[in-house]
Design a protein around this motif. Structure first.
Motif, PDB file in Angstrom:
ATOM      1  N   ARG A  44       0.845  -1.202   0.000  1.00 48.82           N
ATOM      2  CA  ARG A  44       0.000   0.000   0.000  1.00 48.82           C
ATOM      3  C   ARG A  44       0.881   1.252   0.000  1.00 48.82           C
ATOM      4  NH1 ARG A  44      -3.613  -1.270   3.840  1.00 48.82           N
ATOM      5  NH2 ARG A  44      -5.161  -1.787   2.284  1.00 48.82           N
ATOM      6  N   ALA A  45       1.918   1.266   0.846  1.00 51.82           N
ATOM      7  CA  ALA A  45       2.832   2.405   0.902  1.00 51.82           C
ATOM      8  C   ALA A  45       3.482   2.631  -0.464  1.00 51.82           C
ATOM      9  CB  ALA A  45       3.883   2.185   1.981  1.00 51.82           C
ATOM     10  N   ALA A  46       3.882   1.553  -1.106  1.00 54.11           N
ATOM     11  CA  ALA A  46       4.510   1.658  -2.428  1.00 54.11           C
ATOM     12  C   ALA A  46       3.537   2.234  -3.451  1.00 54.11           C
ATOM     13  CB  ALA A  46       5.020   0.292  -2.881  1.00 54.11           C
ATOM     14  N   ARG A  47       2.282   1.793  -3.428  1.00 54.33           N
ATOM     15  CA  ARG A  47       1.274   2.321  -4.371  1.00 54.33           C
ATOM     16  C   ARG A  47       1.066   3.815  -4.171  1.00 54.33           C
ATOM     17  NH1 ARG A  47      -1.372  -2.495  -3.094  1.00 54.33           N
ATOM     18  NH2 ARG A  47      -2.775  -1.494  -1.591  1.00 54.33           N
ATOM     19  N   LEU A  48       0.930   4.231  -2.915  1.00 54.10           N
ATOM     20  CA  LEU A  48       0.686   5.648  -2.622  1.00 54.10           C
ATOM     21  C   LEU A  48       1.877   6.507  -3.050  1.00 54.10           C
ATOM     22  CD1 LEU A  48      -1.029   5.278   0.863  1.00 54.10           C
ATOM     23  CD2 LEU A  48      -2.132   5.946  -1.288  1.00 54.10           C
ATOM     24  N   CYS A  49       3.076   6.044  -2.762  1.00 58.09           N
ATOM     25  CA  CYS A  49       4.257   6.833  -3.118  1.00 58.09           C
ATOM     26  C   CYS A  49       4.490   6.851  -4.632  1.00 58.09           C
ATOM     27  CB  CYS A  49       5.480   6.338  -2.362  1.00 58.09           C
ATOM     28  SG  CYS A  49       5.379   6.766  -0.599  1.00 58.09           S
ATOM     29  N   VAL A  67      15.930  11.990  -0.808  1.00 56.81           N
ATOM     30  CA  VAL A  67      14.704  12.316  -0.079  1.00 56.81           C
ATOM     31  C   VAL A  67      15.067  12.355   1.399  1.00 56.81           C
ATOM     32  CG1 VAL A  67      12.378  11.538   0.559  1.00 56.81           C
ATOM     33  CG2 VAL A  67      13.207  11.223  -1.789  1.00 56.81           C
ATOM     34  N   VAL A  68      14.643  13.425   2.073  1.00 61.36           N
ATOM     35  CA  VAL A  68      14.863  13.539   3.511  1.00 61.36           C
ATOM     36  C   VAL A  68      13.516  13.818   4.164  1.00 61.36           C
ATOM     37  CG1 VAL A  68      16.050  14.753   5.376  1.00 61.36           C
ATOM     38  CG2 VAL A  68      17.216  14.412   3.184  1.00 61.36           C
ATOM     39  N   ALA A  69      13.235  13.061   5.231  1.00 61.58           N
ATOM     40  CA  ALA A  69      11.956  13.179   5.930  1.00 61.58           C
ATOM     41  C   ALA A  69      12.194  13.423   7.412  1.00 61.58           C
ATOM     42  CB  ALA A  69      11.154  11.897   5.748  1.00 61.58           C
ATOM     43  N   PRO A  70      11.253  14.100   8.074  1.00 60.28           N
ATOM     44  CA  PRO A  70      11.375  14.261   9.526  1.00 60.28           C
ATOM     45  C   PRO A  70      10.935  13.003  10.267  1.00 60.28           C
ATOM     46  CG  PRO A  70       9.537  15.560   8.691  1.00 60.28           C
ATOM     47  CD  PRO A  70      10.171  14.899   7.513  1.00 60.28           C
ATOM     48  N   ALA A  71      11.723  12.631  11.286  1.00 66.47           N
ATOM     49  CA  ALA A  71      11.351  11.501  12.138  1.00 66.47           C
ATOM     50  C   ALA A  71      10.325  12.003  13.154  1.00 66.47           C
ATOM     51  CB  ALA A  71      12.590  10.964  12.858  1.00 66.47           C
ATOM     52  N   MET A  72       9.448  11.212  13.561  1.00 68.59           N
ATOM     53  CA  MET A  72       9.273   9.806  13.273  1.00 68.59           C
ATOM     54  C   MET A  72       8.290   9.593  12.139  1.00 68.59           C
ATOM     55  SD  MET A  72      11.109   7.635  15.106  1.00 68.59           S
ATOM     56  CE  MET A  72      10.275   6.148  14.634  1.00 68.59           C
ATOM     57  N   GLY A  73       7.258  10.414  12.073  1.00 66.77           N
ATOM     58  CA  GLY A  73       6.169  10.156  11.138  1.00 66.77           C
ATOM     59  C   GLY A  73       6.561  10.065   9.680  1.00 66.77           C
ATOM     60  N   GLY A  74       7.625  10.734   9.274  1.00 63.51           N
ATOM     61  CA  GLY A  74       8.001  10.745   7.872  1.00 63.51           C
ATOM     62  C   GLY A  74       8.970   9.661   7.447  1.00 63.51           C
ATOM     63  N   VAL A  75       9.492   8.880   8.388  1.00 64.52           N
ATOM     64  CA  VAL A  75      10.551   7.927   8.056  1.00 64.52           C
ATOM     65  C   VAL A  75      10.103   6.906   7.014  1.00 64.52           C
ATOM     66  CG1 VAL A  75      12.054   6.105   8.957  1.00 64.52           C
ATOM     67  CG2 VAL A  75      11.804   8.247  10.212  1.00 64.52           C
ATOM     68  N   ILE A  76       8.972   6.252   7.241  1.00 60.71           N
ATOM     69  CA  ILE A  76       8.528   5.210   6.300  1.00 60.71           C
ATOM     70  C   ILE A  76       8.174   5.809   4.949  1.00 60.71           C
ATOM     71  CG2 ILE A  76       6.743   3.478   5.819  1.00 60.71           C
ATOM     72  CD1 ILE A  76       6.669   2.943   8.854  1.00 60.71           C
ATOM     73  N   VAL A  77       7.393   6.884   4.959  1.00 61.82           N
ATOM     74  CA  VAL A  77       6.979   7.475   3.688  1.00 61.82           C
ATOM     75  C   VAL A  77       8.176   8.080   2.951  1.00 61.82           C
ATOM     76  CG1 VAL A  77       6.295   9.792   4.505  1.00 61.82           C
ATOM     77  CG2 VAL A  77       5.076   8.722   2.596  1.00 61.82           C
ATOM     78  N   GLY A  78       9.146   8.606   3.687  1.00 63.79           N
ATOM     79  CA  GLY A  78      10.356   9.120   3.055  1.00 63.79           C
ATOM     80  C   GLY A  78      11.146   8.005   2.380  1.00 63.79           C
ATOM     81  N   PRO A 109      27.248  19.204  -0.677  1.00 73.08           N
ATOM     82  CA  PRO A 109      26.882  20.627  -0.769  1.00 73.08           C
ATOM     83  C   PRO A 109      26.021  20.899  -2.003  1.00 73.08           C
ATOM     84  CG  PRO A 109      29.208  20.395  -0.206  1.00 73.08           C
ATOM     85  CD  PRO A 109      28.696  19.019  -0.551  1.00 73.08           C
ATOM     86  N   GLY A 110      24.853  21.495  -1.767  1.00 71.65           N
ATOM     87  CA  GLY A 110      23.936  21.840  -2.857  1.00 71.65           C
ATOM     88  C   GLY A 110      23.118  20.686  -3.398  1.00 71.65           C
ATOM     89  N   GLN A 111      23.206  19.515  -2.772  1.00 71.14           N
ATOM     90  CA  GLN A 111      22.485  18.337  -3.267  1.00 71.14           C
ATOM     91  C   GLN A 111      20.981  18.615  -3.302  1.00 71.14           C
ATOM     92  OE1 GLN A 111      23.501  14.711  -1.221  1.00 71.14           O
ATOM     93  NE2 GLN A 111      22.183  13.472  -2.533  1.00 71.14           N
ATOM     94  N   ALA A 112      20.330  18.271  -4.418  1.00 68.99           N
ATOM     95  CA  ALA A 112      18.897  18.523  -4.621  1.00 68.99           C
ATOM     96  C   ALA A 112      18.066  17.502  -3.841  1.00 68.99           C
ATOM     97  CB  ALA A 112      18.557  18.464  -6.104  1.00 68.99           C
ATOM     98  N   VAL A 113      17.276  18.012  -2.897  1.00 65.09           N
ATOM     99  CA  VAL A 113      16.549  17.162  -1.954  1.00 65.09           C
ATOM    100  C   VAL A 113      15.044  17.407  -2.060  1.00 65.09           C
ATOM    101  CG1 VAL A 113      16.180  16.728   0.524  1.00 65.09           C
ATOM    102  CG2 VAL A 113      18.494  17.133  -0.340  1.00 65.09           C
ATOM    103  N   LEU A 114      14.295  16.307  -1.949  1.00 64.20           N
ATOM    104  CA  LEU A 114      12.855  16.367  -1.738  1.00 64.20           C
ATOM    105  C   LEU A 114      12.620  16.151  -0.252  1.00 64.20           C
ATOM    106  CD1 LEU A 114       9.859  16.340  -2.826  1.00 64.20           C
ATOM    107  CD2 LEU A 114      10.069  13.847  -2.773  1.00 64.20           C
ATOM    108  N   MET A 115      11.954  17.098   0.425  1.00 66.18           N
ATOM    109  CA  MET A 115      11.585  16.937   1.830  1.00 66.18           C
ATOM    110  C   MET A 115      10.217  16.276   1.828  1.00 66.18           C
ATOM    111  SD  MET A 115       9.716  17.774   4.653  1.00 66.18           S
ATOM    112  CE  MET A 115       8.679  18.946   3.819  1.00 66.18           C
ATOM    113  N   MET A 116      10.112  15.112   2.466  1.00 62.93           N
ATOM    114  CA  MET A 116       8.895  14.306   2.419  1.00 62.93           C
ATOM    115  C   MET A 116       8.271  14.158   3.793  1.00 62.93           C
ATOM    116  SD  MET A 116       6.952  12.641   0.424  1.00 62.93           S
ATOM    117  CE  MET A 116       5.476  11.694   0.791  1.00 62.93           C
TER     118      MET A 116
END
Length: 194
Positions: A44-49, A67-78, A109-116
């Protein structure tokens, strides 16, 4: 994946709750999406992402290198977004109360990141995560979440792409409608209200 398809995934996981909820922002709401429940099923997580990756503009999708996510809630989805994009996934945590990149992780340095994120309501955690990513040398080119609960008002300072927008009114604790005030409040979120 349509909005109805996304909500069907949440319902199938018993992750769409009705009642009186204290959100991590401190605001109150009559509906709550428990992203942890919808993400506990890897398929399900894979389908949503995968559906969210498909919504990203080509120029942003092709530029993301982590991709960088905030812990804790964003870890799996990130992690699932990183897998769907074919890039590294990392997270920021609060070992001393302020977000910082998890020890052992490194951004160029300067790496392009998606915050999830899993859910965005006020954007506070997202903006804090973006600040930490920037401090670690990354360049956040976009933010994304499974759910935007801000009623379309959140400003992260970067382009923001939610899978769905759930426009559910939120209330200050001292300004509840009578029908909500009559229901005992519960706190299903992962971050203390400040």
């Amino acid at each position: 994946m349509t909005e109805d398809d996304v909500l069907a995934e949440f319902r199938a996981a018993d992750a769409l709750l009705e009642g009186h909820f204290i959100l991590s922002s401190g605001l109150r709401s009559s509906r709550y999406l428990q992203c942890a429940r919808v993400l506990m099923n890897p398929a399900r997580a894979a389908r949503l992402c995968a559906a969210l990756v498909a919504k990203l503009p080509d120029e942003i999708r092709s530029a993301i290198t982590a991709v960088v996510a905030p812990a804790m809630g964003g870890v799996i989805v990130g992690h699932e977004m990183a897998r769907a994009l074919g890039v590294d996934g990392m997270f920021v945590e609060r070992p001393t109360g302020t977000f910082e990149l998890r020890r052992g992780f490194r951004l160029e340095p300067g790496q392009a990141v998606l915050m999830m994120e899993d859910v965005v309501t006020t954007g506070l955690s997202s903006r804090e995560a973006i600040k930490a990513i920037t401090a670690a040398g990354g360049r956040v080119i976009a933010g994304a979440s499974l759910v935007d609960r801000s009623n379309g008002t959140v400003d992260l300072g970067v382009p923001f792409f939610p899978l769905i927008r759930l426009d559910v009114p939120t209330y200050e604790p001292d300004a509840l409608p009578p029908e909500l005030a009559e229901i005992p409040a519960i706190k299903p979120g992962s971050r203390s209200a400040a």
